[in-house]
Design an enzyme around this catalytic site. Structure first.
Site, PDB file in Angstrom:
ATOM      1  CG  ASP A   1      -0.423  -2.686   6.982  1.00  0.00           C
ATOM      2  OD1 ASP A   1      -1.586  -2.998   7.300  1.00  0.00           O
ATOM      3  OD2 ASP A   1      -0.115  -1.563   6.546  1.00  0.00           O
TER       4      ASP A   1
ATOM      5  CE1 TYR B   1      -9.578   2.936   6.537  1.00  0.00           C
ATOM      6  CE2 TYR B   1      -8.644   3.878   8.522  1.00  0.00           C
ATOM      7  CZ  TYR B   1      -8.525   3.523   7.193  1.00  0.00           C
ATOM      8  OH  TYR B   1      -7.348   3.764   6.533  1.00  0.00           O
ATOM      9  CE  LYS B   2      -8.235  -0.024   4.711  1.00  0.00           C
ATOM     10  NZ  LYS B   2      -6.805  -0.122   4.426  1.00  0.00           N
TER      11      LYS B   2
ATOM     12  CG  PHE C   1      -1.996   0.914   1.297  1.00  0.00           C
ATOM     13  CD1 PHE C   1      -3.210   0.619   0.694  1.00  0.00           C
ATOM     14  CD2 PHE C   1      -1.869   2.130   1.955  1.00  0.00           C
ATOM     15  CE1 PHE C   1      -4.266   1.508   0.747  1.00  0.00           C
ATOM     16  CE2 PHE C   1      -2.925   3.028   2.007  1.00  0.00           C
ATOM     17  CZ  PHE C   1      -4.124   2.711   1.401  1.00  0.00           C
TER      18      PHE C   1
ATOM     19  NE  ARG D   1      -9.654  -2.534  -3.367  1.00  0.00           N
ATOM     20  CZ  ARG D   1      -9.165  -2.019  -2.247  1.00  0.00           C
ATOM     21  NH1 ARG D   1      -8.120  -2.572  -1.657  1.00  0.00           N
ATOM     22  NH2 ARG D   1      -9.720  -0.960  -1.709  1.00  0.00           N
TER      23      ARG D   1
END
Ligand SMILES: *Cc1c(COP(=O)(O)O)cnc(C)c1O
Length: 426
Positions: free
Chosen positions: A211, A236-237, A134, A393
């Site tokens: 991560d 928050y995912k 990322f 995605r």
């Protein structure tokens, strides 16, 4: 909404049967449903809110904040970062208490832990990382490398897969201080072999920072069992903490005292209210805290963590996260089967791993028209996300995503692709 086809499609019929047999289907309606949202396929980017969170937020305002006011710091808030960290440890990442804390954003926690790891490995000038990670992970590393005079050895993994044990074995050596990797790759969804990679890095004398942004809440992560050193992750995912909810950091207990984070603030000290002259870091995980914890942002994730726990077998047979992983695989299988049967004919390719053992909770599809088609889907209330150059995605958050809404979304995608083909033929 007029997106329902007149007769149910074959996929919709299959989806209805899967929902009917799904023991976790009962959780779908605990999330706030909105009439504009037909199919939400991006829970890997921002989880949906739980209805219970409304009550929790108003309780915070009316009672702890308005009523107890500053007394709440002593009564509850000061310990919230570590209490919540322990809950994440127990429910989602296989970490014994005292090793996980909630604070800051993932980016800032990455900074703190990378710097701490480098200081704990003096004399080693290299960091191992990969080009498919990322952006923020890569940028933070590049900044620290420039700041501290370290160099980065970049692994270039197959973009349709991810970093392998052999990649790390080849890259890590006596000069390696730290290996930084994502557990689940944000593009392909590939799951890295955490235990084996950690062991190989340890053989080289390096630390590993994992991560977990795309694995926490969707995969049965076992940090302690894997012998992990350090980890960070978003809330928050798949933990549904809401926009900008703070991240968590994990430091294995055996490293406490050996790593020291660089942003030394008063609330990471052993006794903040002693108002001492000199900084004396807290001996435990608290040290990772710098300033006043974001208590408001820590509320919503507590409802999701409770839900994950509730999803388990009450007799203790299967943990909630294991049940969630099982549904995640059923959902990603459904998407891959759909793509093979109904989308491949339009030139859509599946980029994510077909092997379920190394597949996370999202499926990435590729097609040259996906940027435009994602925008069209959004207008119709079907919400996947687009990742350049041509990836769509399909994120599947097991407790909030029904098979029916996945079928609805994919049927609309197939319809748009068919219309595009027809227009091109005309
Ligand atoms: C989502 C994500 C981030 C986000 O970092 P923030 O500081 O919360 O913006 C970082 N790393 C990975 C791998 C991610 O998936």
């Amino acid at each position: 909404m007029t997106t329902h086809p007149i007769a149910p499609s074959p996929a919709a019929e299959r989806a209805a049967a899967l929902d009917a047999a799904d023991p976790l289907a009962r959780f779908h309606d605990r999330f706030v449903q909105h009439p504009d949202v037909v199919s939400y396929l991006d829970g890997n980017s921002l989880g949906r809110p739980l209805a219970a969170t409304r009550d929790r937020l108003s309780r915070l305002l009316d009672e702890a904040w308005a009523g107890r006011l500053i007394r709440s710091w002593d009564e509850a808030w000061m310990d919230e970062p570590t209490h919540l960290g322990d809950m994440i440890g127990r429910v989602a990442i296989g970490a014994a208490p005292g090793q996980t804390v909630v604070a800051d954003s993932t980016s800032v926690l990455l900074y703190k832990l990378v710097r701490a790891a480098l200081d704990a490995r003096p004399g080693r000038g290299e960091i191992v990382a990969d080009t498919e990670n990322f952006p923020t992970d890569r940028f933070i590393l590049e900044g620290i490398a420039a700041e501290t005079g370290r160099s980065i050895r970049w692994i270039e993994p197959d973009p349709a897969a991810g970093v392998t044990v052999d990649d790390v074995r080849a890259a890590a050596g006596p000069g390696t201080a730290l290996v930084l990797l994502s557990h689940v790759a944000f593009k392909s969804g590939y799951i890295a072999d955490m235990a084996a990679i950690t062991a190989v890095a340890h053989e080289a004398g390096a630390l590993v920072l994992w991560d977990l942004c795309h694995s926490v809440g969707s995969i049965d992560v076992r940090l302690d069992e894997a012998g992990a050193d350090l980890a960070v992750g978003c809330t928050y995912k798949y933990l549904n903490g809401g926009p900008g909810s703070p991240a968590f950091a994990y430091v294995a207990e055996r490293l406490h005292g050996a790593v020291r984070q660089p942003i030394q603030g008063w609330l990471g000290t052993a006794d903040p209210f002693a108002m001492t002259e000199a900084y004396a870091p807290s001996p435990g995980i608290r040290q990772l805290i710098s300033g006043t914890p974001p208590i408001v942002g820590m509320q919503p994730m507590q409802d999701m963590l409770a839900l994950i726990e509730e999803a388990g077998d009450p007799d203790g047979g299967e943990s909630g996260i294991a049940a969630i992983r099982r549904k995640s695989l059923a959902l990603t299988d459904f998407v891959i089967d759909y793509a093979d049967e109904h989308l491949a004919c339009f030139g859509v390719r599946v980029i994510s791993p077909r092997d379920p053992a190394v597949r996370g909770s999202h499926v990435t599809l590729e097609h040259p028209d996906f940027q435009r088609l994602t925008a069209e889907l959004w207008e119709r209330g079907v919400i996947p996300d687009f990742r350049p150059p041509q990836g769509m995605r399909i994120g599947l958050s097991p407790l909030s995503t029904s098979f029916a809404e996945v079928a609805l979304g994919l049927d609309l995608l197939a319809e748009l692709l068919e219309r595009g083909t027809a227009a091109a033929d005309a």
